[in-house]
Every structure is written in C-alpha cells, then in structure tokens.
Design an enzyme around this catalytic site. Structure first.
Site, PDB file in Angstrom:
ATOM      1  N   ASP A  83       0.805  -1.228   0.000  1.00 50.57           N
ATOM      2  CA  ASP A  83       0.000   0.000   0.000  1.00 50.57           C
ATOM      3  C   ASP A  83       0.839   1.279   0.000  1.00 50.57           C
ATOM      4  OD1 ASP A  83      -2.229  -1.513  -0.038  1.00 50.57           O
ATOM      5  OD2 ASP A  83      -2.721  -1.288   2.079  1.00 50.57           O
ATOM      6  N   ARG A 129      -6.894  -0.725   0.578  1.00 46.56           N
ATOM      7  CA  ARG A 129      -8.106  -0.585   1.384  1.00 46.56           C
ATOM      8  C   ARG A 129      -8.250   0.846   1.886  1.00 46.56           C
ATOM      9  NH1 ARG A 129      -8.401  -5.625   4.848  1.00 46.56           N
ATOM     10  NH2 ARG A 129      -6.446  -4.749   5.543  1.00 46.56           N
TER      11      ARG A 129
HETATM   12  O1  F6P Z   1      -2.327  -3.828   3.501  1.00 46.97           O
HETATM   13  C1  F6P Z   1      -2.094  -4.299   2.202  1.00 46.97           C
HETATM   14  C2  F6P Z   1      -3.320  -4.866   1.592  1.00 46.97           C
HETATM   15  O2  F6P Z   1      -2.879  -5.458   0.426  1.00 46.97           O
HETATM   16  C3  F6P Z   1      -4.475  -3.962   1.272  1.00 46.97           C
HETATM   17  O3  F6P Z   1      -4.343  -3.184   0.141  1.00 46.97           O
HETATM   18  C4  F6P Z   1      -5.572  -4.978   1.146  1.00 46.97           C
HETATM   19  O4  F6P Z   1      -6.824  -4.459   1.285  1.00 46.97           O
HETATM   20  C5  F6P Z   1      -5.269  -5.894   2.275  1.00 46.97           C
HETATM   21  O5  F6P Z   1      -3.869  -5.863   2.418  1.00 46.97           O
HETATM   22  C6  F6P Z   1      -5.758  -7.262   2.083  1.00 46.97           C
HETATM   23  O6  F6P Z   1      -5.372  -8.005   3.200  1.00 46.97           O
HETATM   24  P1  F6P Z   1      -5.949  -9.442   3.471  1.00 46.97           P
HETATM   25  O7  F6P Z   1      -5.443 -10.267   2.373  1.00 46.97           O
HETATM   26  O8  F6P Z   1      -5.391  -9.861   4.775  1.00 46.97           O
HETATM   27  O9  F6P Z   1      -7.417  -9.281   3.466  1.00 46.97           O
END
Ligand code: F6P
Length: 307
Positions: A113, A157
């Site tokens: 991110d 996110r």
């Molecule tokens: O924090 C990095 C990130 O890739 C966000 O962009 C994404 O929403 C989230 O992690 C997804 O995380 P997980 O796979 O744990 O839901």
C-alpha cells in the site's frame, strides 16, 4: 521481503551475530517457531515473492496477555533484538512489545500500500504496481479491440498509492482513490468526451477502498452515467506475488542491512526507511501519527495527462 530477510541474515552473520528466523509473524513468537539461520538458509529466495519465513495476522499477540507472553519467550530464549517487516500493524506490535521486553526492536516497512510515514517507498509496492500495470496493459488490448470501457480494481483498502501510480503509468482516463472525494459525474463526462474525440477505449483505475464503493459498484453506476456497459476487472492477489522488481530487491537489501547495523549500534523503537535516497530511522509512533499524504502534484499529473 525475502531480500530484506537475506540482508539481515547475511550482514548479521558477517558482524558475528547469531540469527534466529521467526516463522509465521508475531504468532510464531508465541508458538516458538524459531529457526537458526545461516547463510544457506537464505539462498535462492531473493527472486521469490512473499516471505520464506511466512507470516500471518495474530489475534493472540494483539492482546496484552499475548504481548507479555511473547516478551517472556524472547527473554527466556535470550534474544537480544528483533527486526520485523510489515505495515502499520507490525510497527504497533513492535511498540507494544517494547513495553514488556528489554530487547532492541526495529521495523522495516513492508506493505504494497506504500502508506507508511517515514519512507518514500515500502518493500513490495513497486512490484505490486508493476504486476498491476502488466495486467492493465493486457486488459487494454481487449478494450481497444472491442472499443470497450473498463473499470479496473487494484488493491488499497485505505490507500490510493497503487491506483495513482498504475493510473499514471498505464494511461488511465481517471483514478478513484480513498484520499480524495470521488465525482462520478465528472469521470463519466470525461469518458464521454473521450469517446466524442475518437478515443477507442477507456479505463478507470479504482482503489478497492474508495468511499463510493469497489469497482463492481462503480461499474454499475458508471454504466448508467456513461450510457454504455462498463466492464469490471478486479486484479486481486496477483498484485502481491511473483518475482520482485529490481527496485524492491535493492530497497529491501538496503533496508535490511541498515536495520541490522542500526540494531547493533544500539538503536531501538523505530522504523528504518529511505527518504530522498537517504536511509533514516523514524520512531514508531510517528509512523502512525503522521499521515503519508498523496503528493498533490501526482494527482495533478494524472489529471493533466488524461485530459
Ligand atoms: O495492507 C495491504 C493490503 O494489500 C491492502 O491493500 C488490502 O486491502 C489488504 O492488504 C488485504 O489483506 P488481506 O489479504 O489480509 O485481506
């Protein structure tokens, strides 16, 4: 992350340290998933995505009891210092651990991110952007061949960094990100104007966490506003994997080497980072108290290039 682990291990060994790898993130401390690392343990990992140590999100470590237990384990096992790679949650975890443990703790920024204050870029961001660009280039072929409009969702996110960088580098008509208000009428107007000027296709890059909704929601809304079917493509986890880019390998190697040297010099309670090509330390609290703003000129650049 592998390039960072490799640098910590190899530079640490060169400096005479004993290096223990912890498998599974913070949960791995609680489960004592420790492995003595040597130079060969980190062979053949540099070109791989993910992490050879594996990771996770530990609910137990987040509780006060869990953090205290982790501190006790580290003390009993005679660990002197800990370097953890991750995002905001990782830095908060290290700061919490510091309250109950005397060892030295440093963080290295690892999140696609790129939303951590204290570094220009975090490990993984460049690779994720490159992965997304290569997917967008492929989707664009269909867009141009069939004269279609695409709404493409990238990860983020709470952050629009991936979307903005992908948007500028792949020639999007617009980017939709959580940091700025989204005006769908304006975006629809831009697509229609482009059509009237003879543009064969158009695509909009949407960060998954935009306040107006994800790409599927926006696709429906834009279909109505534009008056033609806006097809949706969600890129998802392909962004997070695959061979890391040259930029990420160098950044991660530099940050890992810097982290172990800072730790040995006595630094603690901070995140390593690179700002204007200089390696720096930022106290944990500052990494989450300050917001890493999206640079306004990047937004302007996006706007100007897509007009
Ligand atoms: O924090 C990095 C990130 O890739 C966000 O962009 C994404 O929403 C989230 O992690 C997804 O995380 P997980 O796979 O744990 O839901």
């Amino acid at each position: 992350m592998n390039a960072c682990i490799r640098a910590v291990v190899r530079i640490g060994l060169n400096r005479g340290c004993e290096i223990i790898g912890i498998h599974g993130g913070y949960q791995g401390i609680l489960d004592r998933k420790f492995e003595k690392m040597d130079s060969r343990t980190v062979s053949k990992i540099l070109h791989r995505g993910g992490t050879c140590l594996t990771t996770g999100r530990s609910k137990e470590f987040k509780t006060e009891e869990g953090t205290k237990k982790a501190a006790r384990i580290l003390t009993v096992d005679k660990i002197d210092g800990l370097i953890a790679i991750g995002g905001d949650g990782t830095m908060r975890g290290l700061a919490a651990l510091q309250k109950y443990w005397d060892g030295k703790v440093l963080g290295a920024p690892g999140t696609i991110d790129n939303d951590l204050y204290g570094t220009d870029f975090s490990i993984g961001f460049d690779t994720a952007v490159n992965n997304a660009i290569s997917a967008v280039d492929k989707i664009r072929d269909t867009g141009e061949a069939f004269s279609r409009v695409f709404i493409i969702e990238v990860m983020g996110r709470l952050s629009g960094s991936i979307a903005l960088h992908v948007g500028i580098s792949s020639g999007a008509s617009a980017v939709v990100i959580p940091e700025t208000p989204t005006d769908l009428d304006r975006i629809a107007g831009k697509i229609i104007k482009g059509r009237n000027l003879g543009k064969t296709s158009a695509f909009v890059i949407v960060a998954e966490g935009d306040e107006e909704g994800d790409a599927t929601t926006l696709g429906k809304k834009l279909t109505k506003l534009v008056g033609e079917n806006c097809r949706v493509s969600v890129l998802g986890y392909i962004q997070r994997g695959g061979n890391p880019s040259h930029f990420d390998r160098i950044l991660a190697s530099r940050l890992g080497a810097f982290a172990i040297d800072c730790l040995l010099a006595g630094s603690t309670g901070a995140m390593v980072g690179e700002i204007n090509r200089k390696l720096v330390l930022t106290p944990f609290e500052e990494t989450w108290k300050n917001v890493k703003e999206i640079e306004p000129w990047m937004l302007e650049l996006m706007e100007d290039l897509s007009s």
